[in-house]
Design a protein around this motif. Structure first.
Motif, PDB file in Angstrom:
ATOM      1  N   GLU A   7       0.817  -1.221   0.000  1.00 19.16           N
ATOM      2  CA  GLU A   7       0.000   0.000   0.000  1.00 19.16           C
ATOM      3  C   GLU A   7       0.845   1.263   0.000  1.00 19.16           C
ATOM      4  OE1 GLU A   7      -1.207   0.710   4.599  1.00 19.16           O
ATOM      5  OE2 GLU A   7      -2.001  -1.142   3.733  1.00 19.16           O
ATOM      6  N   SER A   8       2.078   1.167   0.497  1.00 21.26           N
ATOM      7  CA  SER A   8       2.975   2.329   0.488  1.00 21.26           C
ATOM      8  C   SER A   8       4.405   1.849   0.643  1.00 21.26           C
ATOM      9  CB  SER A   8       2.641   3.291   1.627  1.00 21.26           C
ATOM     10  OG  SER A   8       2.963   2.715   2.889  1.00 21.26           O
ATOM     11  N   GLU A   9       5.360   2.708   0.277  1.00 22.29           N
ATOM     12  CA  GLU A   9       6.769   2.370   0.426  1.00 22.29           C
ATOM     13  C   GLU A   9       7.134   2.214   1.892  1.00 22.29           C
ATOM     14  OE1 GLU A   9      10.806   4.792  -0.168  1.00 22.29           O
ATOM     15  OE2 GLU A   9       9.834   4.309  -2.081  1.00 22.29           O
ATOM     16  N   GLU A  10       6.591   3.057   2.738  1.00 26.74           N
ATOM     17  CA  GLU A  10       6.897   2.976   4.168  1.00 26.74           C
ATOM     18  C   GLU A  10       6.397   1.676   4.774  1.00 26.74           C
ATOM     19  OE1 GLU A  10       8.922   4.893   5.975  1.00 26.74           O
ATOM     20  OE2 GLU A  10       9.289   5.724   3.984  1.00 26.74           O
ATOM     21  N   LYS A  11       5.195   1.244   4.355  1.00 28.53           N
ATOM     22  CA  LYS A  11       4.657  -0.020   4.854  1.00 28.53           C
ATOM     23  C   LYS A  11       5.520  -1.184   4.378  1.00 28.53           C
ATOM     24  CE  LYS A  11       1.507  -2.387   7.065  1.00 28.53           C
ATOM     25  NZ  LYS A  11       1.397  -2.285   8.539  1.00 28.53           N
ATOM     26  N   ALA A  12       5.944  -1.118   3.133  1.00 27.85           N
ATOM     27  CA  ALA A  12       6.805  -2.167   2.585  1.00 27.85           C
ATOM     28  C   ALA A  12       8.096  -2.270   3.387  1.00 27.85           C
ATOM     29  CB  ALA A  12       7.108  -1.886   1.118  1.00 27.85           C
ATOM     30  N   LYS A  13       8.747  -1.133   3.644  1.00 29.77           N
ATOM     31  CA  LYS A  13      10.000  -1.133   4.402  1.00 29.77           C
ATOM     32  C   LYS A  13       9.797  -1.720   5.796  1.00 29.77           C
ATOM     33  CE  LYS A  13      12.193   2.883   2.246  1.00 29.77           C
ATOM     34  NZ  LYS A  13      12.699   4.260   2.491  1.00 29.77           N
ATOM     35  N   GLU A  14       8.713  -1.335   6.441  1.00 33.80           N
ATOM     36  CA  GLU A  14       8.437  -1.834   7.800  1.00 33.80           C
ATOM     37  C   GLU A  14       8.312  -3.352   7.821  1.00 33.80           C
ATOM     38  OE1 GLU A  14       4.531  -1.924  10.676  1.00 33.80           O
ATOM     39  OE2 GLU A  14       4.881  -0.074   9.536  1.00 33.80           O
ATOM     40  N   ILE A  72      20.220 -16.246   7.337  1.00 33.11           N
ATOM     41  CA  ILE A  72      20.990 -16.064   6.108  1.00 33.11           C
ATOM     42  C   ILE A  72      20.181 -15.162   5.187  1.00 33.11           C
ATOM     43  CG2 ILE A  72      22.105 -17.259   4.173  1.00 33.11           C
ATOM     44  CD1 ILE A  72      21.563 -19.881   5.983  1.00 33.11           C
ATOM     45  N   LEU A  73      20.828 -14.113   4.650  1.00 29.91           N
ATOM     46  CA  LEU A  73      20.083 -13.134   3.854  1.00 29.91           C
ATOM     47  C   LEU A  73      20.771 -12.828   2.543  1.00 29.91           C
ATOM     48  CD1 LEU A  73      19.713 -11.428   7.100  1.00 29.91           C
ATOM     49  CD2 LEU A  73      17.700 -11.259   5.652  1.00 29.91           C
ATOM     50  N   LYS A  74      19.952 -12.457   1.571  1.00 29.18           N
ATOM     51  CA  LYS A  74      20.476 -11.967   0.299  1.00 29.18           C
ATOM     52  C   LYS A  74      19.855 -10.606   0.001  1.00 29.18           C
ATOM     53  CE  LYS A  74      20.199 -12.441  -4.672  1.00 29.18           C
ATOM     54  NZ  LYS A  74      19.288 -11.289  -4.782  1.00 29.18           N
ATOM     55  N   PHE A  75      20.719  -9.647  -0.375  1.00 29.97           N
ATOM     56  CA  PHE A  75      20.289  -8.317  -0.798  1.00 29.97           C
ATOM     57  C   PHE A  75      20.910  -7.990  -2.149  1.00 29.97           C
ATOM     58  CE2 PHE A  75      20.753  -8.222   3.824  1.00 29.97           C
ATOM     59  CZ  PHE A  75      19.613  -7.573   4.269  1.00 29.97           C
ATOM     60  N   THR A  76      20.288  -7.059  -2.865  1.00 37.52           N
ATOM     61  CA  THR A  76      21.015  -6.320  -3.894  1.00 37.52           C
ATOM     62  C   THR A  76      21.540  -5.063  -3.204  1.00 37.52           C
ATOM     63  OG1 THR A  76      19.108  -4.973  -4.588  1.00 37.52           O
ATOM     64  CG2 THR A  76      19.398  -7.133  -5.659  1.00 37.52           C
ATOM     65  N   GLU A  77      22.533  -4.421  -3.802  1.00 36.37           N
ATOM     66  CA  GLU A  77      23.050  -3.203  -3.174  1.00 36.37           C
ATOM     67  C   GLU A  77      21.983  -2.111  -3.144  1.00 36.37           C
ATOM     68  OE1 GLU A  77      26.307  -1.336  -5.281  1.00 36.37           O
ATOM     69  OE2 GLU A  77      25.765  -2.368  -7.133  1.00 36.37           O
ATOM     70  N   GLU A  78      21.086  -2.088  -4.146  1.00 35.75           N
ATOM     71  CA  GLU A  78      20.012  -1.098  -4.172  1.00 35.75           C
ATOM     72  C   GLU A  78      19.021  -1.325  -3.036  1.00 35.75           C
ATOM     73  OE1 GLU A  78      21.758  -1.618  -8.202  1.00 35.75           O
ATOM     74  OE2 GLU A  78      20.838  -3.030  -6.784  1.00 35.75           O
ATOM     75  N   GLU A  79      18.695  -2.596  -2.767  1.00 37.29           N
ATOM     76  CA  GLU A  79      17.783  -2.911  -1.665  1.00 37.29           C
ATOM     77  C   GLU A  79      18.370  -2.484  -0.335  1.00 37.29           C
ATOM     78  OE1 GLU A  79      15.695  -6.899  -3.623  1.00 37.29           O
ATOM     79  OE2 GLU A  79      17.456  -7.096  -2.331  1.00 37.29           O
ATOM     80  N   LEU A  80      19.644  -2.737  -0.168  1.00 35.75           N
ATOM     81  CA  LEU A  80      20.301  -2.409   1.092  1.00 35.75           C
ATOM     82  C   LEU A  80      20.286  -0.908   1.333  1.00 35.75           C
ATOM     83  CD1 LEU A  80      21.747  -3.826   3.428  1.00 35.75           C
ATOM     84  CD2 LEU A  80      23.901  -3.473   2.200  1.00 35.75           C
ATOM     85  N   GLU A  81      20.585  -0.134   0.300  1.00 37.18           N
ATOM     86  CA  GLU A  81      20.579   1.325   0.456  1.00 37.18           C
ATOM     87  C   GLU A  81      19.168   1.839   0.735  1.00 37.18           C
ATOM     88  OE1 GLU A  81      21.570   5.419  -2.054  1.00 37.18           O
ATOM     89  OE2 GLU A  81      22.341   3.500  -2.784  1.00 37.18           O
ATOM     90  N   LEU A  82      18.178   1.259   0.046  1.00 35.10           N
ATOM     91  CA  LEU A  82      16.803   1.701   0.240  1.00 35.10           C
ATOM     92  C   LEU A  82      16.323   1.425   1.667  1.00 35.10           C
ATOM     93  CD1 LEU A  82      13.964   1.326  -2.311  1.00 35.10           C
ATOM     94  CD2 LEU A  82      13.538   0.717   0.063  1.00 35.10           C
ATOM     95  N   LEU A  83      16.694   0.270   2.205  1.00 34.01           N
ATOM     96  CA  LEU A  83      16.207  -0.117   3.532  1.00 34.01           C
ATOM     97  C   LEU A  83      16.968   0.561   4.667  1.00 34.01           C
ATOM     98  CD1 LEU A  83      15.677  -3.937   2.883  1.00 34.01           C
ATOM     99  CD2 LEU A  83      13.888  -2.253   3.320  1.00 34.01           C
ATOM    100  N   THR A  84      18.221   0.940   4.423  1.00 29.62           N
ATOM    101  CA  THR A  84      19.039   1.499   5.501  1.00 29.62           C
ATOM    102  C   THR A  84      19.350   2.982   5.321  1.00 29.62           C
ATOM    103  OG1 THR A  84      21.143   0.971   4.413  1.00 29.62           O
ATOM    104  CG2 THR A  84      20.158  -0.733   5.810  1.00 29.62           C
ATOM    105  N   GLY A  85      19.221   3.478   4.096  1.00 31.35           N
ATOM    106  CA  GLY A  85      19.613   4.858   3.816  1.00 31.35           C
ATOM    107  C   GLY A  85      21.116   5.037   3.702  1.00 31.35           C
ATOM    108  N   GLU A  86      21.862   3.925   3.719  1.00 32.77           N
ATOM    109  CA  GLU A  86      23.324   3.972   3.668  1.00 32.77           C
ATOM    110  C   GLU A  86      23.828   3.604   2.280  1.00 32.77           C
ATOM    111  OE1 GLU A  86      25.653   4.819   5.684  1.00 32.77           O
ATOM    112  OE2 GLU A  86      24.778   4.878   7.697  1.00 32.77           O
ATOM    113  N   LYS A  87      24.669   4.456   1.709  1.00 28.91           N
ATOM    114  CA  LYS A  87      25.324   4.125   0.440  1.00 28.91           C
ATOM    115  C   LYS A  87      26.497   3.169   0.667  1.00 28.91           C
ATOM    116  CE  LYS A  87      24.143   8.237  -2.273  1.00 28.91           C
ATOM    117  NZ  LYS A  87      23.390   7.471  -3.294  1.00 28.91           N
TER     118      LYS A  87
END
Length: 307
Positions: free
Chosen positions: A162-169, A180-195
């Motif tokens: 329903e929203s980006e904020e809900k998705a992140k939560e 054990i987790l898998k991320f893309t670098e884009e996902e990691l930056e989006l979820l953490t705000g860290e480049k």
């Protein structure tokens, strides 16, 4: 053995000339690839009572011996309409009366976990309340009643929430439950705000979690409390990136099931080097199934690059 749970659906490639239908869904791609590597794998999923569902059930029987797929009479098989532009794919999902997220917890509870080392669970189910409830109940059961590690490929999509904020939560809550987790670098930056990838991983994960991060043409990264290893890849011109991340992660999970030592730098480097090759070769073919090389083909490819 690896148990993969989650979406099985049809990937539909449409053009003016034709419609091509392939089996898909990230957790099923994982299962099919591990079976292709001749690994020990089981799969749990759901389809609708329609032609697409019948196709997927028959396909799964041939590819993954231990497939437990429910056919839901009042539902349609979920679809992903795939568009390609310069090899990069975009998806539009048809899941309004879909089946992929309506999974049966009893199927999870009934399995024998004596030989199951890893339970991999998909993320697409998290966009529906029924799927989200199943996800957290299944993870709780696995953690409480088995010795298996929980694997989670973030596979982030905000367009089905329903929203980006809900998705992140929701995604961050799910990430906390995995070993054990898998991320893309884009996902990691989006979820953490860290480049910065290392800072992002440290901010999101606890000391017991491990992760791999795909970097596209730059290769991949392994992360744990004690290790941060970047592994380059070989440049290949992509035709279709559908399922490349699944192919990469399939090999990593296969390696873990076969005894990969996550404290050994050389072993991790070797595993990710081969996982990178698997993901890269997968981009040279259309679709997400039948795109991963065999174990023998991986070694032939690496030998050709070393000569």
């Amino acid at each position: 053995m690896v148990l993969s749970i989650g979406e099985i659906l049809v990937d539909i490639f449409k053009s003016e000339q034709e419609e091509q239908v392939f089996a898909g869904g990230a957790p099923f791609n994982i299962a099919a690839n591990i079976a292709h590597f001749k690994g020990d794998i089981s799969f749990i999923g759901s389809v609708g009572n329609d032609n697409y569902g019948a196709f997927l059930v028959e396909f799964a029987k041939k590819r993954v011996t231990n497939s437990y797929i429910k056919v839901l009479d009042d539902r349609e098989t979920s679809q992903a309409i795939v568009s390609l532009h310069n090899g990069e794919r975009s998806f539009k999902f048809n899941r309004s009366n879909g089946s992929d997220y309506l999974l049966d917890l009893e199927q999870v509870k009934e399995l024998d976990y004596k030989d199951i080392k890893i339970v991999h669970i998909g993320s697409l189910m998290l966009s529906y309340e029924e799927g989200k409830e199943f996800f957290f109940n299944a993870v709780e059961f696995v953690k409480r009643n088995t010795n298996a590690k929980v694997s989670f490929d973030v596979n982030y999509r905000d367009d089905i929430f329903e929203s980006e904020e809900k998705a992140k939560e929701i995604f961050i809550s799910a990430i906390k439950e995995a070993d054990i987790l898998k991320f893309t670098e884009e996902e990691l930056e989006l979820l953490t705000g860290e480049k910065d990838i290392l800072k992002g991983l440290k901010s999101l994960l606890n000391d017991k979690q491990v992760a791999v991060v795909t970097l596209g043409k730059e290769g991949s990264i392994f992360y744990s409390k004690d290790l941060f290893i970047k592994v380059p890849t070989y440049p290949l011109k992509p035709m279709d990136t559908t399922g490349a991340g699944d192919a990469f992660y399939s090999y990593f999970l296969y390696s873990l099931d076969k005894g990969l030592d996550l404290s050994n730098k050389e072993d991790i480097y070797s595993a990710l080097k081969r996982a990178n090759v698997v993901g890269g070769i997968a981009t040279s073919k259309k679709g997400a199934i039948d795109v991963a090389p065999s174990l023998e083909e991986i070694e032939v490819f690496l030998k050709s690059k070393n000569n």
